[in-house]
Design a protein around this motif. Structure first.
Motif, short mmCIF file in Angstrom:
data_model
loop_
_atom_site.label_atom_id
_atom_site.label_comp_id
_atom_site.label_asym_id
_atom_site.label_seq_id
_atom_site.Cartn_x
_atom_site.Cartn_y
_atom_site.Cartn_z
N SER A 40 0.81 -1.21 0.00
CA SER A 40 0.00 0.00 0.00
C SER A 40 0.85 1.26 0.00
O SER A 40 0.55 2.21 -0.71
CB SER A 40 -0.92 0.00 1.22
N LEU A 41 1.91 1.25 0.80
CA LEU A 41 2.69 2.46 1.01
C LEU A 41 3.91 2.58 0.11
O LEU A 41 4.46 3.66 -0.07
CB LEU A 41 3.14 2.55 2.48
N GLY A 42 4.39 1.44 -0.42
CA GLY A 42 5.56 1.46 -1.29
C GLY A 42 6.83 1.89 -0.58
O GLY A 42 7.72 2.46 -1.20
N MET A 43 6.93 1.60 0.69
CA MET A 43 8.11 2.00 1.46
C MET A 43 9.09 0.85 1.62
O MET A 43 8.72 -0.31 1.50
CB MET A 43 7.71 2.58 2.82
N ALA A 44 10.33 1.19 1.88
CA ALA A 44 11.37 0.18 2.07
C ALA A 44 11.05 -0.69 3.28
O ALA A 44 10.51 -0.21 4.28
CB ALA A 44 12.72 0.86 2.25
N ARG A 45 11.37 -1.97 3.17
CA ARG A 45 11.08 -2.93 4.24
C ARG A 45 11.70 -2.51 5.57
O ARG A 45 11.06 -2.63 6.61
CB ARG A 45 11.58 -4.32 3.85
N ASN A 46 12.94 -2.02 5.54
CA ASN A 46 13.61 -1.66 6.79
C ASN A 46 12.93 -0.47 7.47
O ASN A 46 12.80 -0.42 8.69
CB ASN A 46 15.10 -1.40 6.58
N ILE A 47 12.46 0.50 6.68
CA ILE A 47 11.76 1.66 7.26
C ILE A 47 10.42 1.23 7.81
O ILE A 47 10.04 1.61 8.92
CB ILE A 47 11.60 2.78 6.22
N LEU A 48 9.70 0.39 7.07
CA LEU A 48 8.41 -0.11 7.54
C LEU A 48 8.59 -0.90 8.84
O LEU A 48 7.86 -0.68 9.81
CB LEU A 48 7.75 -0.99 6.48
N ALA A 49 9.58 -1.77 8.89
CA ALA A 49 9.82 -2.56 10.10
C ALA A 49 10.12 -1.65 11.29
O ALA A 49 9.62 -1.87 12.40
CB ALA A 49 10.97 -3.54 9.87
N SER A 50 10.91 -0.62 11.06
CA SER A 50 11.26 0.32 12.12
C SER A 50 10.04 1.07 12.62
O SER A 50 9.83 1.22 13.83
CB SER A 50 12.31 1.31 11.60
N ARG A 51 9.20 1.55 11.70
CA ARG A 51 8.00 2.31 12.10
C ARG A 51 7.00 1.40 12.81
O ARG A 51 6.39 1.81 13.80
CB ARG A 51 7.34 2.98 10.89
N LEU A 52 6.80 0.20 12.31
CA LEU A 52 5.88 -0.72 12.98
C LEU A 52 6.37 -1.05 14.38
O LEU A 52 5.58 -1.05 15.33
CB LEU A 52 5.72 -2.01 12.16
N LYS A 53 7.65 -1.29 14.52
CA LYS A 53 8.22 -1.59 15.85
C LYS A 53 7.98 -0.42 16.80
O LYS A 53 7.57 -0.63 17.96
CB LYS A 53 9.72 -1.88 15.72
N ALA A 54 8.23 0.79 16.35
CA ALA A 54 8.05 1.97 17.20
C ALA A 54 6.58 2.15 17.58
O ALA A 54 6.26 2.46 18.74
CB ALA A 54 8.57 3.22 16.49
N LEU A 55 5.66 1.94 16.63
CA LEU A 55 4.24 2.08 16.93
C LEU A 55 3.77 1.02 17.92
O LEU A 55 2.91 1.29 18.76
CB LEU A 55 3.42 2.04 15.64
N VAL A 56 4.35 -0.18 17.85
CA VAL A 56 4.04 -1.22 18.83
C VAL A 56 4.61 -0.82 20.19
O VAL A 56 3.91 -0.90 21.22
CB VAL A 56 4.57 -2.60 18.37
N GLU A 57 5.85 -0.38 20.23
CA GLU A 57 6.47 0.02 21.50
C GLU A 57 5.73 1.18 22.16
O GLU A 57 5.65 1.25 23.39
CB GLU A 57 7.94 0.41 21.27
#
Length: 141
Positions: A40-57
């Motif tokens: 959906s967002l077309g973003m790099a996997r590493n950036i997505l993983a980082s943002r998802l981790k932060a939103l979970v934290e």
């Protein structure tokens, strides 16, 4: 620990970048899997993983086993994350009103049950009247 005394500054520390808000927007739209967010967002996997981790934290999203019973996991808005709904709607309405040319194609937010557009959000007083910026003041305690 965040020491900012401004609630806006603290909120921006959690959801103040483009990607985090777009992830939250997509979560409201039913996106829950890593690959679906990426598509959906077309973003790099590493950036997505980082943002998802932060939103979970930060307690905006939580990780759950996939609803279909597969080995995947899904990201679901928490109660805290659900409270961002008016923020997303407000940004959408501002964008609709100020960032599109007349007749330009755009997505629309409508009520599921009626198909009618969502009413404009307004800031209200404790008594229910409409407030404008000159009607409020920020107090530092």
């Amino acid at each position: 620990m965040n020491t900012a005394t401004c609630p806006v500054a603290r909120a921006l520390d959690v959801v103040g970048d483009r990607w985090s808000l777009l992830i939250v927007r997509d979560a409201f739209d039913g996106v829950s899997r890593f690959g679906d967010f990426q598509a959906s967002l077309g973003m790099a996997r590493n950036i997505l993983a980082s943002r998802l981790k932060a939103l979970v934290e930060d307690g905006v999203l939580e990780v759950q086993p996939a609803a279909d019973g597969s080995a995947y996991q899904q990201y679901v808005l928490t109660a805290k994350g659900q409270l961002l709904f008016p923020v997303i709607v407000s940004l959408r309405q501002w964008g609709e009103g100020h960032l599109f040319r007349k007749g330009e194609r755009r997505s629309r937010l409508v009520e599921r049950s009626t198909g009618k557009p969502v009413a404009r959000l307004e800031v209200s007083s404790a008594g229910g009247g409409r407030l404008v910026p000159g009607d409020v003041v920020v107090l530092d305690k």
